[in-house]
Design an enzyme around this catalytic site. Structure first.
Site, PDB file in Angstrom:
ATOM      1  N   SER A   1       0.800  -1.217   0.000  1.00  0.00           N
ATOM      2  CA  SER A   1       0.000   0.000   0.000  1.00  0.00           C
ATOM      3  C   SER A   1       0.840   1.277   0.000  1.00  0.00           C
ATOM      4  O   SER A   1       1.633   1.493  -0.908  1.00  0.00           O
ATOM      5  CB  SER A   1      -0.945  -0.063   1.193  1.00  0.00           C
ATOM      6  OG  SER A   1      -1.823   1.015   1.205  1.00  0.00           O
TER       7      SER A   1
ATOM      8  N   ASN B   1      -8.444   8.630   6.561  1.00  0.00           N
ATOM      9  CA  ASN B   1      -7.322   8.527   5.621  1.00  0.00           C
ATOM     10  C   ASN B   1      -7.757   8.349   4.155  1.00  0.00           C
ATOM     11  O   ASN B   1      -6.930   8.266   3.264  1.00  0.00           O
ATOM     12  CB  ASN B   1      -6.376   7.401   6.043  1.00  0.00           C
ATOM     13  CG  ASN B   1      -7.038   6.018   6.009  1.00  0.00           C
ATOM     14  OD1 ASN B   1      -8.003   5.785   5.292  1.00  0.00           O
ATOM     15  ND2 ASN B   1      -6.497   5.105   6.804  1.00  0.00           N
TER      16      ASN B   1
ATOM     17  N   ARG C   1      -4.065   4.847  21.093  1.00  0.00           N
ATOM     18  CA  ARG C   1      -4.273   3.433  20.761  1.00  0.00           C
ATOM     19  C   ARG C   1      -2.981   2.840  20.204  1.00  0.00           C
ATOM     20  O   ARG C   1      -2.185   3.555  19.562  1.00  0.00           O
ATOM     21  CB  ARG C   1      -5.407   3.264  19.731  1.00  0.00           C
ATOM     22  CG  ARG C   1      -5.197   4.010  18.439  1.00  0.00           C
ATOM     23  CD  ARG C   1      -6.273   3.694  17.421  1.00  0.00           C
ATOM     24  NE  ARG C   1      -6.016   2.439  16.719  1.00  0.00           N
ATOM     25  CZ  ARG C   1      -5.216   2.310  15.663  1.00  0.00           C
ATOM     26  NH1 ARG C   1      -4.565   3.352  15.164  1.00  0.00           N
ATOM     27  NH2 ARG C   1      -5.042   1.143  15.092  1.00  0.00           N
TER      28      ARG C   1
ATOM     29  N   SER D   1      -0.803   1.048  17.578  1.00  0.00           N
ATOM     30  CA  SER D   1      -0.939   0.864  16.136  1.00  0.00           C
ATOM     31  C   SER D   1      -1.052  -0.617  15.805  1.00  0.00           C
ATOM     32  O   SER D   1      -0.463  -1.464  16.480  1.00  0.00           O
ATOM     33  CB  SER D   1       0.285   1.453  15.437  1.00  0.00           C
ATOM     34  OG  SER D   1       0.439   0.848  14.174  1.00  0.00           O
TER      35      SER D   1
HETATM   36  C1  16G Z   1      -4.376  -0.718   7.918  1.00  0.00           C
HETATM   37  C2  16G Z   1      -5.840  -0.706   7.587  1.00  0.00           C
HETATM   38  C3  16G Z   1      -6.337   0.709   7.490  1.00  0.00           C
HETATM   39  C4  16G Z   1      -6.037   1.449   8.768  1.00  0.00           C
HETATM   40  C5  16G Z   1      -4.585   1.347   9.123  1.00  0.00           C
HETATM   41  C6  16G Z   1      -4.331   1.868  10.515  1.00  0.00           C
HETATM   42  C7  16G Z   1      -7.001  -2.318   6.207  1.00  0.00           C
HETATM   43  C8  16G Z   1      -7.090  -2.964   4.870  1.00  0.00           C
HETATM   44  N1  16G Z   1      -6.061  -1.391   6.334  1.00  0.00           N
HETATM   45  O1  16G Z   1      -3.625  -0.153   6.887  1.00  0.00           O
HETATM   46  O2  16G Z   1      -7.701   0.653   7.262  1.00  0.00           O
HETATM   47  O3  16G Z   1      -6.383   2.785   8.672  1.00  0.00           O
HETATM   48  O4  16G Z   1      -4.196  -0.011   9.110  1.00  0.00           O
HETATM   49  O5  16G Z   1      -3.007   1.623  10.868  1.00  0.00           O
HETATM   50  O6  16G Z   1      -7.753  -2.635   7.107  1.00  0.00           O
HETATM   51  P1  16G Z   1      -2.513   1.740  12.360  1.00  0.00           P
HETATM   52  O7  16G Z   1      -3.197   0.640  13.154  1.00  0.00           O
HETATM   53  O8  16G Z   1      -1.040   1.582  12.272  1.00  0.00           O
HETATM   54  O9  16G Z   1      -2.912   3.092  12.861  1.00  0.00           O
HETATM   55 ZN    ZN Z   2      -3.803   1.183   0.320  1.00  0.00          ZN
END
Ligand code: 16G
Ligand code: ZN
Length: 534
Positions: free
Chosen positions: A65, A376, A502, A504
């Site tokens: 991604s 996002n 929270r 990550s």
């Molecule tokens: C992942 C998630 C996305 C979320 C991000 C948060 C999917 C397909 N992707 O990329 O939706 O915004 O994690 O990341 O679910 P974080 O937990 O590091 O904040």
């Molecule tokens: Zn993506």
């Protein structure tokens, strides 16, 4: 014999080279590409087991991604386009971390746990990859895993993540959702788009031209095909389209850069008041933005796209005279001003769920028409089958007024602009453009709906981020004890203050979010809360 192939291949071609464990998180596995060959092979094995268990086609997407180019990752796509069911995430983690000599045991455990008896079935596994240079050999590893396990790999080559979800759903619905080809995807979207737009490409303040930042990735590659189908109804001026091996993927551009840095990307002309959008490295997120006369940057993120869509759907739905329940799903990161606007102005019910597409998608399915977006820029709209049927039946029975009929037709066509299987930057762009055109709005008109509260996101590195646990859709922490009370006390000092912490799900950090009525207050609030976490 087949089993012998599975393990011989594993040892000889894809030996487990990395000692430390990895875990299947919100975005599947994601790490340095060099550490992933054996993981990919094993995901090929797992996909076949899952496909046999579900008696359906399963997808495997190779992408990291918005991460930098040297990273890569993999996620499995369930039969109806959902993320891999949560109860299987632990098996993904197990199969990835087991040593080569114990791989057989884990596979046997899965077969036993789910009572998989059709081990001779050859299910199709649909495979896609992004433009990263490492994706090519990693997809070969997935294919080898699928073949070794006796599945049938269907390699779609370089596609966006949402295209792959679409293919999986097309195949599992016996094409009811569309043709499982790239061409089928573009045709479905562009035909519906052109139908709704009609002959007048412009309307009021709306001009049918958008500057498009492809993040030097698959979103750039694919827009070329889409443009052909649009036949001038929408002019997409593409920038940042240096694709494979340029090392520029997501670099100083793309949706994640624009949203997290709150900055105009490199590579686009800085013309004032021009509507621009950026997608991310696998084209499942989109944000809009513009620079004003004073070069001030204005961002229209996922929250604002969600409110645009929800407001529009509410209005069209009212015009149809058909009663369907519309709802919107956000996460704790949604700007408080957007939530206020949806609740008080649009009067559409809002739900808040934990971060991660699977939670949003799931909740959205509880409405007849569910709009979901993460701030996002990841989101889409899902329609219950019963809702689609209700609209079609109403049109057929033909006792609608002219206005009701037009609104119903509009809504039915709009369903085909939307990729319901997952958030899709390309489809979301077509939907946003459709609504702006309908309203006769330029990007400034769109922005007038509400004013974002200043907000800030900080990362804090701690020894063990798992000591922080949360509840209430991540808005409150449960442990460590006392932390929430401290946060509450700090937040209370700031007008319109809101803050949460929270762990990550994708990085080894704790995230701190804060918003307040002024940016000075917001910075102070974020810093004070971060200090408590540290
Ligand atoms: C992942 C998630 C996305 C979320 C991000 C948060 C999917 C397909 N992707 O990329 O939706 O915004 O994690 O990341 O679910 P974080 O937990 O590091 O904040
Ligand atoms: Zn993506």
């Amino acid at each position: 014999l087949r089993c012998r192939t599975v393990y011989a291949f594993a040892r000889e071609m894809y030996p487990k080279t990395i000692k430390h464990d990895i875990s299947y998180g919100t975005a599947g596995f994601r790490t340095r590409a060099t550490d992933l060959s054996y993981v990919m092979y094993r995901m090929g094995l797992l996909a076949v087991l899952r496909a046999r268990y579900k008696n359906a086609v399963i997808g495997v997407m190779i992408t990291a991604s918005h991460n930098p180019e040297p990273d890569n990752g993999v996620k499995l796509v369930d039969p109806m386009g959902e993320m891999l069911e949560q109860s299987w995430e632990k098996w993904a983690t197990k199969i990835a971390n087991v040593t080569d000599d114990k791989l057989e045991n884990v596979i046997n455990d899965i077969i036993a746990e789910y009572n998989i008896e059709n081990m001779n079935d050859r299910p199709e596994i649909v495979i896609g990859k992004d433009t990263r240079p490492s994706s090519l050999h990693l997809s070969k590893a997935v294919i080898d895993g699928v073949l070794a396990m006796g599945g049938k790999p269907v390699d779609y080559g370089i596609v966006t993540t949402p295209q792959l979800h679409y293919f999986v759903v097309c195949k599992n619905t016996r094409r009811a959702y569309g043709q499982p080809t790239e061409d089928g995807y573009y045709k479905k979207l562009t035909n519906a788009f052109k139908k709704v737009r009609g002959q007048n490409f412009n309307n009021g303040n709306y001009v049918n031209r958008v500057l498009y930042d492809g993040a030097n990735g698959v979103g750039a590659k694919k827009i070329k095909y889409l443009k052909e189908g649009l036949e001038g109804s929408l002019i997409v001026d593409m920038y940042n389209d240096e694709i494979i091996g340029s090392g520029k993927l997501n670099y100083l551009c793309g949706a994640d850069f624009v949203k997290s840095q709150q900055k105009f990307p490199t590579g686009l002309p800085q013309d004032p008041n021009v509507r621009c959008c950026s997608v991310d490295g696998d084209a499942d997120r989109i944000v809009y933005y513009y620079l004003d006369e004073n070069k001030k940057f204005h961002l229209m993120d996922g929250d604002r796209i969600a409110t645009l869509i929800a407001g529009f759907l509410k209005e069209v739905l009212e015009k149809t005279g058909i009663s369907l329940k519309l709802g919107l799903v956000q996460t704790a990161y949604a700007n408080g001003a957007s939530t206020d606007y949806i609740t008080n102005e649009l009067k559409v019910p809002v739900a808040c769920v934990p971060t991660g597409v699977k939670h949003l998608h799931h909740k959205a399915l509880s409405y007849d028409i569910g709009v979901y977006f993460e701030a996002n820029g990841h989101g889409t709209v899902v329609f219950k089958n019963s809702a689609k049927e209700k609209l079609r039946t109403a049109l057929e029975t033909n006792n609608l007024s002219d206005e009701q009929k037009h609104a119903t037709e509009r809504l039915i066509n709009i369903i085909d602009i939307i990729n319901e299987t997952v958030g899709d930057a390309i489809s979301d762009m077509l939907l946003v453009e459709t609504i702006l055109h309908y309203r006769g709005w330029d990007i400034k008109d769109w922005e007038k709906a509400y004013t974002d509260l200043p907000n800030k996101l900080l990362k804090v590195t701690v020894q063990d981020r798992t000591v922080i646990t949360t509840t209430d859709a991540e808005r409150k922490c449960v442990t460590p004890e006392g932390l929430q009370a401290e946060i509450d006390a700090i937040v209370a000092k700031y007008p319109k203050g809101r803050s949460f912490v929270r762990p990550s799900g994708t990085e080894d950090v704790v995230r701190v979010y804060a918003e307040a009525s002024t940016s000075q207050d917001c910075d102070k609030l974020a810093a004070e809360v971060a200090k408590k976490v540290f």
